[in-house]
Design a protein around this motif. Structure first.
Motif, PDB file in Angstrom:
ATOM      1  N   THR A 168      46.336  38.953  37.625  1.00  0.00           N
ATOM      2  CA  THR A 168      46.479  39.953  38.516  1.00  0.00           C
ATOM      3  C   THR A 168      45.664  40.856  39.671  1.00  0.00           C
ATOM      4  N   PHE A 169      44.771  41.375  38.269  1.00  0.00           N
ATOM      5  CA  PHE A 169      43.927  42.018  39.566  1.00  0.00           C
ATOM      6  C   PHE A 169      43.124  41.604  40.496  1.00  0.00           C
ATOM      7  N   GLY A 170      42.068  39.834  39.903  1.00  0.00           N
ATOM      8  CA  GLY A 170      42.088  39.433  40.768  1.00  0.00           C
ATOM      9  C   GLY A 170      42.784  38.695  42.517  1.00  0.00           C
ATOM     10  N   GLN A 171      44.165  38.637  42.298  1.00  0.00           N
ATOM     11  CA  GLN A 171      44.785  38.272  43.044  1.00  0.00           C
ATOM     12  C   GLN A 171      45.034  38.939  43.996  1.00  0.00           C
ATOM     13  N   TRP A 172      45.322  40.629  43.753  1.00  0.00           N
ATOM     14  CA  TRP A 172      45.437  41.386  43.907  1.00  0.00           C
ATOM     15  C   TRP A 172      44.127  42.069  45.345  1.00  0.00           C
ATOM     16  N   LYS A 173      42.709  42.406  44.779  1.00  0.00           N
ATOM     17  CA  LYS A 173      42.045  42.193  45.376  1.00  0.00           C
ATOM     18  C   LYS A 173      41.524  41.211  46.087  1.00  0.00           C
ATOM     19  N   GLU A 174      42.117  40.035  46.524  1.00  0.00           N
ATOM     20  CA  GLU A 174      41.603  38.734  47.032  1.00  0.00           C
ATOM     21  C   GLU A 174      42.620  39.602  48.584  1.00  0.00           C
TER      22      GLU A 174
END
Length: 308
Positions: A35-41
């Motif tokens: 989830t954090f990776g998708q939000w960062k992208e």
């Protein structure tokens, strides 16, 4: 202690070496990382879009400023040309009036000299000539006066024609300048209208693009939120199902443990009852044996006594 032992054995046989709490913790960590990776992208993409929009806005502002500066320089240049043309026209009119005035002064001086010469000639004629000569001179003088009047009228007509011609040329130049001014005004208005139309079309296109991007972003966010909610709900549901199954199995295990404990207690109690019955039977047998032994002893004692 037995319940905990059987529960640990059942958990190892059911889940293997990995405990459900560790598996759940690992699953939560992986979900948070994803989830954090998708939000960062998404945050990086939105930030790049904001920078791109700011750069486009700054480029448009610089282009508008350059266009406005060029248009203002063009207008100042045209205004300078009009001022120079007006100054040139004024100077030409002044030069024409000056030349006309100088010629008129020369003509006045010539007429004054002629009048002086005529007066001198009349005086001389009066003193030296006869009446006929005087009449001839008078007639000639009359003709000269008529000629002078005709000359004056011709000069007035020439001056009027010259003024009319100058006024006509000035009028043509004035109309030409007014027509040029109107054309320039129309051109400036047309250019401003075209620029405003182009800016309005660009602004409307940008507004529609911004609205579409905002709608897509809202839809993406809503989809992402619904996906996150669905995923969290599914994860919660799975965990709830696992907890429910674990609680059910734990209750079953507790019930089974209670039943096993009750069975063991019953077996112990049954064994104790059997032991107690056996012990009471042995006591009865021992008591019977003891009584029988006493009866034998009594019998032998009585026999010994009788023998004695």
């Amino acid at each position: 202690y037995l319940a905990r032992k059987f529960f640990s054995l059942w958990a190892k046989k059911t889940f293997g070496q990995v405990v459900p709490s560790k598996a759940r913790c690992f699953y939560d960590q992986k979900s948070l990382q994803k989830t954090f990776g998708q939000w960062k992208e998404w945050w990086t993409v939105s930030r790049e879009k904001k920078f791109r929009l700011r750069a486009d806005r700054l480029d448009r502002l610089l282009f508008y400023n350059l266009t406005f500066e060029a248009w203002r320089a063009y207008v100042c240049q045209q205004q300078g040309k009009r001022n120079k043309y007006y100054i040139a026209e004024c100077h030409a009119r002044k030069q024409k009036l000056l030349r006309t005035w100088q010629r008129w002064l020369v003509y006045v001086d010539v007429q004054r000299a002629k009048h002086g010469m005529q007066s001198v000639a009349l005086a001389f004629r009066k003193r030296s000539c006869l009446r006929i000569s005087w009449a001839v001179w008078r007639r000639q003088h009359y003709q000269n006066c008529v000629g002078q009047k005709m000359d004056v009228l011709a000069l007035q007509h020439w001056a009027q024609s010259l003024q009319y011609r100058a006024w006509w040329q000035w009028r043509e130049l004035y109309l030409l300048s007014q027509n040029n001014k109107q054309k320039e005004t129309r051109a400036v208005n047309h250019y401003q209208h075209w620029e405003l139309k182009r800016c309005m079309e660009a602004w409307l296109g940008y507004l529609n693009l911004h609205r579409r991007k905002k709608l897509h972003t809202e839809l993406a966010q809503e989809h992402h939120r619904s996906w996150i909610v669905q995923r969290c709900f599914s994860a919660w549901r799975l965990s709830w199902e696992c907890q429910r199954r674990i609680h059910a199995r734990r209750e079953d295990i507790e019930k089974l443990t209670a039943r096993i404990a009750l069975r063991r207690v019953f077996v112990h109690w049954k064994h104790y009852i059997i032991l107690c019955v056996e012990e009471s039977r042995q006591h009865e047998l021992a008591e019977k044996h003891y009584k029988h032994h006493l009866l034998v002893l009594l019998k032998f004692w009585n026999r010994w006594k009788s023998c004695l």
